[in-house]
Design a protein around this motif. Structure first.
Motif, PDB file in Angstrom:
ATOM      1  N   LEU A  65       0.825  -1.208   0.000  1.00 43.68           N
ATOM      2  CA  LEU A  65       0.000   0.000   0.000  1.00 43.68           C
ATOM      3  C   LEU A  65       0.860   1.260   0.000  1.00 43.68           C
ATOM      4  O   LEU A  65       0.475   2.281  -0.585  1.00 43.68           O
ATOM      5  N   ASP A  66       2.032   1.215   0.627  1.00 42.33           N
ATOM      6  CA  ASP A  66       2.924   2.373   0.590  1.00 42.33           C
ATOM      7  C   ASP A  66       3.333   2.681  -0.848  1.00 42.33           C
ATOM      8  O   ASP A  66       3.339   3.843  -1.275  1.00 42.33           O
ATOM      9  N   THR A  67       3.676   1.635  -1.591  1.00 39.34           N
ATOM     10  CA  THR A  67       4.036   1.824  -2.997  1.00 39.34           C
ATOM     11  C   THR A  67       2.832   2.309  -3.787  1.00 39.34           C
ATOM     12  O   THR A  67       2.966   3.175  -4.660  1.00 39.34           O
ATOM     13  N   TRP A  68       1.660   1.767  -3.476  1.00 38.75           N
ATOM     14  CA  TRP A  68       0.448   2.199  -4.184  1.00 38.75           C
ATOM     15  C   TRP A  68       0.224   3.700  -3.985  1.00 38.75           C
ATOM     16  O   TRP A  68      -0.049   4.423  -4.952  1.00 38.75           O
ATOM     17  N   HIS A  69       0.315   4.176  -2.760  1.00 39.54           N
ATOM     18  CA  HIS A  69       0.124   5.607  -2.489  1.00 39.54           C
ATOM     19  C   HIS A  69       1.180   6.441  -3.229  1.00 39.54           C
ATOM     20  O   HIS A  69       0.867   7.509  -3.774  1.00 39.54           O
ATOM     21  N   GLU A  70       2.404   5.955  -3.249  1.00 39.58           N
ATOM     22  CA  GLU A  70       3.473   6.677  -3.947  1.00 39.58           C
ATOM     23  C   GLU A  70       3.183   6.775  -5.443  1.00 39.58           C
ATOM     24  O   GLU A  70       3.307   7.856  -6.049  1.00 39.58           O
ATOM     25  N   LEU A 110      -8.400   0.245   0.618  1.00 39.92           N
ATOM     26  CA  LEU A 110      -7.326   0.954   1.308  1.00 39.92           C
ATOM     27  C   LEU A 110      -6.967   0.312   2.639  1.00 39.92           C
ATOM     28  O   LEU A 110      -5.865   0.530   3.164  1.00 39.92           O
ATOM     29  N   ASN A 111      -7.867  -0.467   3.193  1.00 44.34           N
ATOM     30  CA  ASN A 111      -7.575  -1.188   4.435  1.00 44.34           C
ATOM     31  C   ASN A 111      -7.174  -2.646   4.193  1.00 44.34           C
ATOM     32  O   ASN A 111      -6.931  -3.388   5.152  1.00 44.34           O
ATOM     33  N   GLN A 112      -7.135  -3.026   2.902  1.00 41.71           N
ATOM     34  CA  GLN A 112      -6.812  -4.400   2.522  1.00 41.71           C
ATOM     35  C   GLN A 112      -7.657  -5.416   3.277  1.00 41.71           C
ATOM     36  O   GLN A 112      -7.149  -6.451   3.749  1.00 41.71           O
ATOM     37  N   ASP A 113      -8.955  -5.130   3.354  1.00 43.82           N
ATOM     38  CA  ASP A 113      -9.879  -6.054   4.004  1.00 43.82           C
ATOM     39  C   ASP A 113     -10.828  -6.696   3.001  1.00 43.82           C
ATOM     40  O   ASP A 113     -11.829  -7.299   3.383  1.00 43.82           O
ATOM     41  N   PRO A 117      -6.061  -9.764  -2.345  1.00 40.68           N
ATOM     42  CA  PRO A 117      -4.967  -8.888  -1.910  1.00 40.68           C
ATOM     43  C   PRO A 117      -4.494  -7.986  -3.047  1.00 40.68           C
ATOM     44  O   PRO A 117      -4.770  -8.229  -4.228  1.00 40.68           O
ATOM     45  N   LEU A 118      -3.760  -6.956  -2.683  1.00 40.40           N
ATOM     46  CA  LEU A 118      -3.281  -5.963  -3.636  1.00 40.40           C
ATOM     47  C   LEU A 118      -2.475  -6.581  -4.770  1.00 40.40           C
ATOM     48  O   LEU A 118      -2.555  -6.131  -5.918  1.00 40.40           O
TER      49      LEU A 118
END
Length: 273
Positions: A65-70, A110-113, A117-118
């Protein structure tokens, strides 16, 4: 299709699945692809001109998710001249967003729920293989980064009789859900005018809007067909295919079916937006 087209033109390329399929099967010797979205165009520029750098980014990235936001931030802020950075952002988001839509939310939320999975569609080995296939075809591909009508106008003088054009413009309805810029109806009319007046052989696909047959392509042959959609919610819908009078149903079936069988070549889904 007789005679075989000297080149294939796809002014709304997105994932360019048909173009790559036709090239891979040697149904056409060369292709011209275009896309008005700077991020999509940057991806193709990177894939065609900087394949090793793009492949290195795919190999080394963390699918988190960090990479996704970037990458989501880079999609809107990256310098368009830095085609590898912007192109990779488009590629990464295409593989990690719902339905491959660049400006959508990530698979799993965004919560990976969510149930998936991403990284469920980020198979590195397969993606690298597909990028390598694109690189192998690169000398037969010309990229136009910009407006579809401009592309058709530029190619008209030399390609009006020799080329085959396949146009897949934004839907007439609900296009804002899928595309960066929805086309105005007047621009859809301009596209129809340009195809009918400038090219001998072309096909255009649309959603089932009555204006396609009643106005835009009222003097052309129109075919309705079923299609499975995955954007928003999976369902089976119907679309329309209008074609120039120089094309027969047999031509359309043979050429496009040959390409569809080779859609595995493209690194992106056809609904990339």
């Amino acid at each position: 299709m007789d005679p075989a087209p000297a080149r294939y033109i796809e002014p709304f390329a997105g994932g360019a699945a048909i173009a790559l399929g036709l090239l891979h099967s040697d149904a056409v010797p060369e292709a011209v692809i275009g896309d008005a979205d700077p991020a999509v165009a940057a991806f193709w520029r990177a894939a065609l001109e900087h394949p090793e750098e793009l492949a290195d980014a795919v190999c080394s990235c963390d699918v988190t998710l960090d990479t996704w936001h970037e990458q989501f931030h880079l999609l809107e802020t990256a310098d368009p001249a830095d085609v590898v950075a912007l192109g990779f952002a488009a590629f990464f988001l295409n593989r990690t967003n719902r339905s491959g839509i660049l400006r959508a939310r990530p698979i799993g939320g965004l919560n990976q729920d969510g149930p998936y999975p991403l990284d469920c569609r980020f198979n590195r080995a397969d993606l690298i293989r597909r990028l390598e296939l694109v690189a192998q075809l690169s000398k037969r591909i010309t990229l136009h980064a910009g407006d579809a009508i401009d592309l058709l106008e530029q190619r008209c003088a030399s390609d009006s009789h020799e080329a085959f054009v396949y146009a897949d413009p934004p839907y007439l309805t609900k296009s804002t859900d899928l595309y960066l810029d929805a086309m105005s109806y007047s621009k859809h009319q301009l596209l129809a005018e340009k195809l009918n007046s400038g090219y001998q052989r072309w096909i255009v696909s649309y959603d089932c809007d009555p204006r396609v047959a009643d106005d835009l392509y009222c003097n052309n042959n129109i075919l309705q067909f079923g299609l499975r959609h995955s954007a928003a919610r999976p369902h089976r819908g119907h679309e329309l295919m209008a074609m120039s009078t120089a094309i027969t149903m047999k031509d359309e079936t043979r050429l496009l079916h040959r390409a569809i069988w080779h859609r595995r070549v493209t690194p992106l889904p056809t609904a990339m937006a």
